[in-house]
Design a protein around this motif. Structure first.
Motif, PDB file in Angstrom:
ATOM      1  N   GLU A 128      -3.060  75.842  17.638  1.00 55.37           N
ATOM      2  CA  GLU A 128      -4.019  76.041  17.964  1.00 55.37           C
ATOM      3  C   GLU A 128      -4.911  76.833  17.578  1.00 55.37           C
ATOM      4  OE1 GLU A 128      -4.684  75.662  22.281  1.00 55.37           O
ATOM      5  OE2 GLU A 128      -2.785  76.628  22.296  1.00 55.37           O
ATOM      6  N   LEU A 129      -4.980  77.449  15.832  1.00 58.70           N
ATOM      7  CA  LEU A 129      -5.728  78.384  15.709  1.00 58.70           C
ATOM      8  C   LEU A 129      -6.459  78.586  14.895  1.00 58.70           C
ATOM      9  CD1 LEU A 129      -3.418  81.692  15.716  1.00 58.70           C
ATOM     10  CD2 LEU A 129      -4.911  80.930  16.869  1.00 58.70           C
ATOM     11  N   PRO A 130      -5.856  77.184  13.735  1.00 61.80           N
ATOM     12  CA  PRO A 130      -7.147  77.059  13.341  1.00 61.80           C
ATOM     13  C   PRO A 130      -8.475  76.458  13.869  1.00 61.80           C
ATOM     14  CG  PRO A 130      -4.827  76.259  11.745  1.00 61.80           C
ATOM     15  CD  PRO A 130      -4.590  77.026  13.119  1.00 61.80           C
ATOM     16  N   HIS A 131      -7.332  75.742  14.600  1.00 62.57           N
ATOM     17  CA  HIS A 131      -8.875  74.514  15.323  1.00 62.57           C
ATOM     18  C   HIS A 131      -9.780  75.369  15.839  1.00 62.57           C
ATOM     19  CE1 HIS A 131     -10.863  71.367  17.647  1.00 62.57           C
ATOM     20  NE2 HIS A 131     -10.104  71.916  18.801  1.00 62.57           N
ATOM     21  N   ILE A 191     -10.610  85.548  19.087  1.00 60.74           N
ATOM     22  CA  ILE A 191      -9.332  85.483  19.334  1.00 60.74           C
ATOM     23  C   ILE A 191      -8.365  86.200  19.128  1.00 60.74           C
ATOM     24  CG2 ILE A 191      -7.395  83.809  17.071  1.00 60.74           C
ATOM     25  CD1 ILE A 191     -10.266  82.465  16.997  1.00 60.74           C
ATOM     26  N   GLU A 192      -8.295  87.264  18.911  1.00 58.49           N
ATOM     27  CA  GLU A 192      -6.889  87.405  19.304  1.00 58.49           C
ATOM     28  C   GLU A 192      -6.933  88.229  20.928  1.00 58.49           C
ATOM     29  OE1 GLU A 192      -8.305  91.943  17.423  1.00 58.49           O
ATOM     30  OE2 GLU A 192      -7.554  91.381  14.968  1.00 58.49           O
ATOM     31  N   LYS A 193      -7.854  88.377  21.035  1.00 53.87           N
ATOM     32  CA  LYS A 193      -7.569  88.693  22.166  1.00 53.87           C
ATOM     33  C   LYS A 193      -6.645  87.460  23.818  1.00 53.87           C
ATOM     34  CE  LYS A 193     -10.509  89.936  25.794  1.00 53.87           C
ATOM     35  NZ  LYS A 193     -11.575  90.385  26.631  1.00 53.87           N
ATOM     36  N   MET A 194      -6.957  85.660  22.759  1.00 54.42           N
ATOM     37  CA  MET A 194      -6.382  84.570  23.090  1.00 54.42           C
ATOM     38  C   MET A 194      -5.142  85.360  22.940  1.00 54.42           C
ATOM     39  SD  MET A 194      -9.365  81.722  22.511  1.00 54.42           S
ATOM     40  CE  MET A 194      -8.383  80.486  22.719  1.00 54.42           C
ATOM     41  N   ILE A 195      -4.931  85.300  21.562  1.00 52.51           N
ATOM     42  CA  ILE A 195      -3.770  85.190  21.143  1.00 52.51           C
ATOM     43  C   ILE A 195      -2.797  86.266  22.153  1.00 52.51           C
ATOM     44  CG2 ILE A 195      -2.433  86.834  19.904  1.00 52.51           C
ATOM     45  CD1 ILE A 195      -4.077  85.416  17.209  1.00 52.51           C
ATOM     46  N   PHE A 196      -3.297  87.689  22.188  1.00 55.02           N
ATOM     47  CA  PHE A 196      -2.457  88.625  23.173  1.00 55.02           C
ATOM     48  C   PHE A 196      -2.498  89.226  24.877  1.00 55.02           C
ATOM     49  CE2 PHE A 196      -2.903  90.287  18.790  1.00 55.02           C
ATOM     50  CZ  PHE A 196      -1.319  91.163  18.485  1.00 55.02           C
ATOM     51  N   GLU A 197      -2.998  87.823  25.234  1.00 59.59           N
ATOM     52  CA  GLU A 197      -3.407  87.314  26.169  1.00 59.59           C
ATOM     53  C   GLU A 197      -2.625  86.345  26.819  1.00 59.59           C
ATOM     54  OE1 GLU A 197      -7.565  87.393  27.766  1.00 59.59           O
ATOM     55  OE2 GLU A 197      -8.009  89.340  27.267  1.00 59.59           O
ATOM     56  N   THR A 234     -11.182  79.107   3.296  1.00 61.10           N
ATOM     57  CA  THR A 234     -12.102  79.525   4.015  1.00 61.10           C
ATOM     58  C   THR A 234     -12.855  79.579   5.231  1.00 61.10           C
ATOM     59  OG1 THR A 234     -13.427  77.758   3.867  1.00 61.10           O
ATOM     60  CG2 THR A 234     -13.123  78.801   1.846  1.00 61.10           C
ATOM     61  N   GLY A 235     -11.491  79.419   5.773  1.00 63.23           N
ATOM     62  CA  GLY A 235     -11.503  79.533   7.494  1.00 63.23           C
ATOM     63  C   GLY A 235     -10.653  80.635   7.838  1.00 63.23           C
ATOM     64  N   ILE A 236      -9.267  79.954   8.296  1.00 64.73           N
ATOM     65  CA  ILE A 236      -9.010  81.469   9.783  1.00 64.73           C
ATOM     66  C   ILE A 236      -7.682  82.202   8.344  1.00 64.73           C
ATOM     67  CG2 ILE A 236      -6.798  79.648   9.305  1.00 64.73           C
ATOM     68  CD1 ILE A 236      -6.719  80.717  12.975  1.00 64.73           C
ATOM     69  N   LEU A 237      -7.608  81.426   7.222  1.00 63.82           N
ATOM     70  CA  LEU A 237      -6.393  82.127   6.255  1.00 63.82           C
ATOM     71  C   LEU A 237      -7.583  83.687   5.793  1.00 63.82           C
ATOM     72  CD1 LEU A 237      -4.128  79.856   4.534  1.00 63.82           C
ATOM     73  CD2 LEU A 237      -4.265  81.153   6.718  1.00 63.82           C
ATOM     74  N   GLN A 238      -8.727  83.594   5.476  1.00 68.04           N
ATOM     75  CA  GLN A 238     -10.204  84.740   4.507  1.00 68.04           C
ATOM     76  C   GLN A 238      -9.632  85.567   4.922  1.00 68.04           C
ATOM     77  OE1 GLN A 238     -14.437  85.389   6.175  1.00 68.04           O
ATOM     78  NE2 GLN A 238     -13.371  83.510   7.120  1.00 68.04           N
ATOM     79  N   ASP A 239      -9.014  86.792   5.927  1.00 67.12           N
ATOM     80  CA  ASP A 239      -8.515  87.787   6.078  1.00 67.12           C
ATOM     81  C   ASP A 239      -7.467  88.755   5.883  1.00 67.12           C
ATOM     82  OD1 ASP A 239     -11.769  89.443   6.234  1.00 67.12           O
ATOM     83  OD2 ASP A 239     -11.637  87.838   8.204  1.00 67.12           O
ATOM     84  N   VAL A 240      -6.996  89.557   5.248  1.00 72.98           N
ATOM     85  CA  VAL A 240      -5.982  89.928   4.989  1.00 72.98           C
ATOM     86  C   VAL A 240      -5.160  90.693   6.462  1.00 72.98           C
ATOM     87  CG1 VAL A 240      -6.903  92.147   4.464  1.00 72.98           C
ATOM     88  CG2 VAL A 240      -5.201  91.352   3.331  1.00 72.98           C
ATOM     89  N   PHE A 297      -2.459  76.305   6.093  1.00 72.26           N
ATOM     90  CA  PHE A 297      -2.241  77.687   7.268  1.00 72.26           C
ATOM     91  C   PHE A 297      -0.994  77.528   7.793  1.00 72.26           C
ATOM     92  CE2 PHE A 297      -1.996  78.964  12.366  1.00 72.26           C
ATOM     93  CZ  PHE A 297      -1.835  79.790  11.852  1.00 72.26           C
ATOM     94  N   SER A 298      -0.136  76.560   7.768  1.00 70.54           N
ATOM     95  CA  SER A 298       1.170  75.703   7.736  1.00 70.54           C
ATOM     96  C   SER A 298       2.197  77.233   7.312  1.00 70.54           C
ATOM     97  CB  SER A 298       1.337  74.417   7.888  1.00 70.54           C
ATOM     98  OG  SER A 298       1.678  74.159   6.699  1.00 70.54           O
ATOM     99  N   ILE A 299       1.659  76.948   6.149  1.00 66.68           N
ATOM    100  CA  ILE A 299       2.539  77.905   5.504  1.00 66.68           C
ATOM    101  C   ILE A 299       2.874  79.677   5.866  1.00 66.68           C
ATOM    102  CG2 ILE A 299       2.770  79.155   3.018  1.00 66.68           C
ATOM    103  CD1 ILE A 299       1.910  76.947   1.509  1.00 66.68           C
ATOM    104  N   PHE A 300       1.477  79.252   6.501  1.00 65.21           N
ATOM    105  CA  PHE A 300       0.771  81.524   6.693  1.00 65.21           C
ATOM    106  C   PHE A 300       1.710  81.403   8.544  1.00 65.21           C
ATOM    107  CE2 PHE A 300      -1.874  84.617   8.671  1.00 65.21           C
ATOM    108  CZ  PHE A 300      -1.009  85.898   7.951  1.00 65.21           C
ATOM    109  N   LYS A 301       1.860  80.202   8.877  1.00 59.53           N
ATOM    110  CA  LYS A 301       2.019  80.148  10.299  1.00 59.53           C
ATOM    111  C   LYS A 301       3.247  80.483  10.840  1.00 59.53           C
ATOM    112  CE  LYS A 301       3.310  76.142  12.708  1.00 59.53           C
ATOM    113  NZ  LYS A 301       3.210  74.736  12.950  1.00 59.53           N
TER     114      LYS A 301
END
Lengths: 502, 502
Positions: free
Chosen positions: B380-383, B367-373, B402-408, B127-131
């Motif tokens: 913290e997202l992967p956790h 999660i999306e709501k938390m991000i935009f609020e 297989t966790g946070i990086l699974q979706d495009v 995830f750190s690459i994508f962050k």
């Protein structure tokens, strides 16, 4: 503004216009290759294409275009590419602003109807059905030519759409030499005793295997599948959706081997040109064949000069035999080669051989000139067509379908297009003569299935320049010579006299 | 100006904008289905798509658009369709003018890079690459949402791009009901003793036969090949190139039967909607699915409710057996039906079954709501992801891939998109309940391979309206009810409890 700003603004602007062309090409490719073929699908597709035409026209005739050109035109120190970009921009802009949008719309409407009526007239073999709309299209094209007025004659204006820089006076001078000589060669050939036997080509050849063989050939010819593909369509064509996405189509007749075979090689020849522009011009208005004549020279060089040569089949015939052992295992290559090169006086242009082909074109060219010089009435056309067929090919079409109605071009308003087919053959023969001098081992390479040097020569001398040079300049740059029909005459004699044991 | 002039000018103008969308769709379809796959081809294609985006944006934010809307907006007596045309015109115009072109360009650039980096990060499961790029995309999307500002919260603004009329408060109210009930159902199911055995689906099934069977199915489902086609692509999708040219793709896994099968039915469900707009709106800005939720309701209704039903396989299983006698001849239909409906707590959303699927979505939505609020840091997202997986599905992803990086989706800036998947399931269950009441013989018809009545119902109540009504109004018009999650809950219980013998 600095030099760079001025010219790069112009460049970007015309690069956008070029993008419109590429997108239109995809819309058309898709329509002809795989779009669902319902009336409603075709109707919506026509709307999408018309929309892109509109966007292009609006962009082209906008004030901004004029200003960008004016500003770039003040510079006198443009480099080769920038200068050509400006030249092309001016050429299309100057034409576009001269033609009223209403005229273009009327023309677009007329040719849409024109195609349908022509199709019907041809099926019924009745010119009188086609006559009224043809008259309308011709009148609109006359108006169009008079408006753009870029040459010294009306026909020159039409030519500019297909062969920039060409004039009918120049074409006259070429055809004046060509016509009697070809008529003579045809005479000699058809009166020869030892004729090829073409029936081997008219047997059943499995479509799947024809397709596979066609792919094997163009792979050898260095068609680049990383930036291109081949598909099937009713009429074969080549379409560039970018300089990195060039597509060809072929058609397969299960009882006539040459259709797929030479259709494929012909379009591959076009595509190799479209794939070969130098990178610097890729997204500019120069990422374009410089003229239809040069485009055709590339397709015909590969299709006829190479593809119907004895050396080509030294390499490919054994392969073809493995594809079709039942038909060809015991059939000698020499007879196959001769079968491919049968010369006959025939009615239909698209089925004509290399030798008689030019006569079909000269006929059309002479008629087109008469039309646009107001020297003929539409009513007289079928009669004139048949007279000229008699004069040039010594046969008279039994009906309109195999006579004046055989070609789609006029229904689409494409007048001035036909002569580029002959120019293509002339350029091809001349270029090929140069290549042979330059690469002494060429024939041997071809008979080993090696086309790399040939392609390299074409890349270096023709392809890479795209539309930087007009065709006449392009050829002159190679050897200092202008286009000379004698190369083609010599090519025909050197090939066909031995083949016919004359 | 008369009523007609005003509204028809607006109509034509937005019909042109719609054409741009259709053309873009062709450019994208072609790229994913058959374009030569070289870097240079992809680069030029990206340029062509970006050009169409530019044209669209220029057209949309031009003064002319504002004037046309203003002028049409003065009328108070617009009919249903014209009123909706104006509403949609205003909605997209008001958003477009609020967003600076530079922001759009920055976003476009960020998501292009974003996709590539996400792809790499996922492959390395890091995830750190994508962050860093994710952070950038999120910040740009926050700016975007703040600029368009069409709802009462930032997240509402994002929703408007996918589900016009929806708010996060409304989605909260739905998910509040849904979440505990689904968690409960999953609990019951996974603790059941009598589980299906899905291994039959994971044998070798010839790709050619899978393809043929998929065509046979969608033909039966009344996919209209006169105005559509199916092809293959890496990720299945549906693309309308006009209302008379709707294309779906599927993908085939030779060792996993459901991929092609349900991919095909899913996209067919989308396509039936796109093919079903009433003619009056065909080339207008209403020739469009009204929301992704309704679009998804159509694909899921066919894919899951119909395609995974026992009645569907009453008809199709014997046919499938003739395609794959070695695998299925002696395998009972009842076991096959159960195998297709295996419920499992699993890591990957796109592989999830009908029951657990919603939980994957609720997780992403929260999660999306938390991000935009602004309630969470990117770090913290992967956790948080893993915590929520534990809470909702009682499993913890072993790695980021297989966790946070699974979706495009997030790499493309598509925030607010995920909840429409659940809305689709909810709408589908509710609509299906209506259909069953309306057509008492429905199950019998399905088991006879007759889907005409079902399609007719969907056409009349959903498809034909295109984007005339917002989704909430569309559903309300059928039976006076708003969207109620209970329909979906009931559907799941009624199907899966018997299936699991609960």
């Amino acid at each position: 503004m600095t030099y760079n700003t001025q010219i790069s603004q112009l460049k970007n602007y015309f690069s956008d216009i070029k993008k419109i062309d590429f997108i239109k090409n995809l819309l058309k490719w898709d329509q002809q290759v795989l779009m669902p073929d319902s009336d409603s699908s075709n109707r919506s597709r026509a709307e999408l294409i018309a929309f892109m035409d509109k966007i292009k026209h609006e962009k082209l005739i906008s004030e901004k275009t004029g200003k960008l050109i004016e500003s770039a035109d003040k510079k006198s120190d443009l480099n080769l590419i920038d200068n050509a970009i400006l030249r092309e921009a001016k050429r299309v802009y100057n034409k576009a602003v001269k033609v009223p949008t209403e005229l273009l719309e009327e023309l677009a409407k007329a040719v849409t109807i024109g195609y349908k009526i022509w199709d019907k007239a041809r099926k019924k073999s009745d010119f009188s059905i086609f006559k009224p709309i043809l008259k309308k299209i011709i009148n609109l094209k006359k108006e169009y030519a008079d408006k753009i007025n870029v040459g010294s004659t009306r026909y020159d204006s039409l030519l500019d759409d297909y062969e920039p820089g060409a004039t009918s006076a120049w074409i006259d001078s070429l055809f004046r030499i060509l016509k009697p000589k070809i008529v003579k060669i045809v005479d000699n050939i058809v009166s020869a005793d030892d004729k090829p036997e073409p029936s081997i080509l008219k047997q059943y050849y499995s479509p799947e295997k024809q397709w596979d063989f066609s792919l094997e050939i163009i792979r050898k010819l260095n068609f680049d599948f990383n930036i291109g593909r081949q598909d099937k369509s009713v009429h074969p064509f080549t379409m560039a959706i970018s300089s990195s996405d060039v597509r060809i189509t072929t058609r397969i007749l299960e009882n006539y081997l040459p259709a797929c075979l030479f259709g494929t090689i012909h379009e591959c020849g076009h595509a190799l040109y479209d794939m070969g522009f130098m990178e610097e011009i890729h997204s500019t208005n120069l990422a374009e064949v410089t003229s239809l004549g040069i485009h055709e020279s590339q397709s015909r060089l590969w299709e006829t000069i190479i593809g119907r040569s004895s050396e080509f089949w030294d390499f490919f015939y054994p392969i073809l035999q493995t594809y079709f052992p039942n038909q060809l295992k015991n059939y000698p290559k020499s007879d196959f080669y001769r079968a491919l090169n049968t010369v006959e006086r025939s009615l239909i242009r698209v089925e004509a051989d290399e030798v008689t082909y030019s006569l079909h074109i000269i006929l059309r060219y002479e008629i087109e000139k008469m039309i646009f010089e107001d020297k003929v009435e539409i009513d007289e056309l079928p009669h004139i067509w048949n007279e000229k067929m008699k004069e040039l090919l010594d046969i008279i079409p039994p009906d309109d379908a195999t006579g004046i109605l055989q070609d789609v071009h006029w229904s689409g308003g494409s007048f001035g297009y036909f002569p580029t087919y002959v120019l293509g053959n002339l350029y091809a023969a001349q270029i090929y003569s140069y290549v042979k001098n330059e690469i002494p081992s060429l024939l041997q390479e071809i008979s080993q299935g090696n086309f790399a040097h040939l392609l390299e020569y074409l890349r270096e001398n023709i392809h890479k320049y795209g539309a930087i040079y007009y065709s006449q300049e392009l050829i002159k740059r190679i050897n200092g010579e202008l286009l000379r029909p004698q190369y083609f005459i010599d090519y025909l004699k050197n090939k066909f006299y031995p083949l016919y044991h004359i």
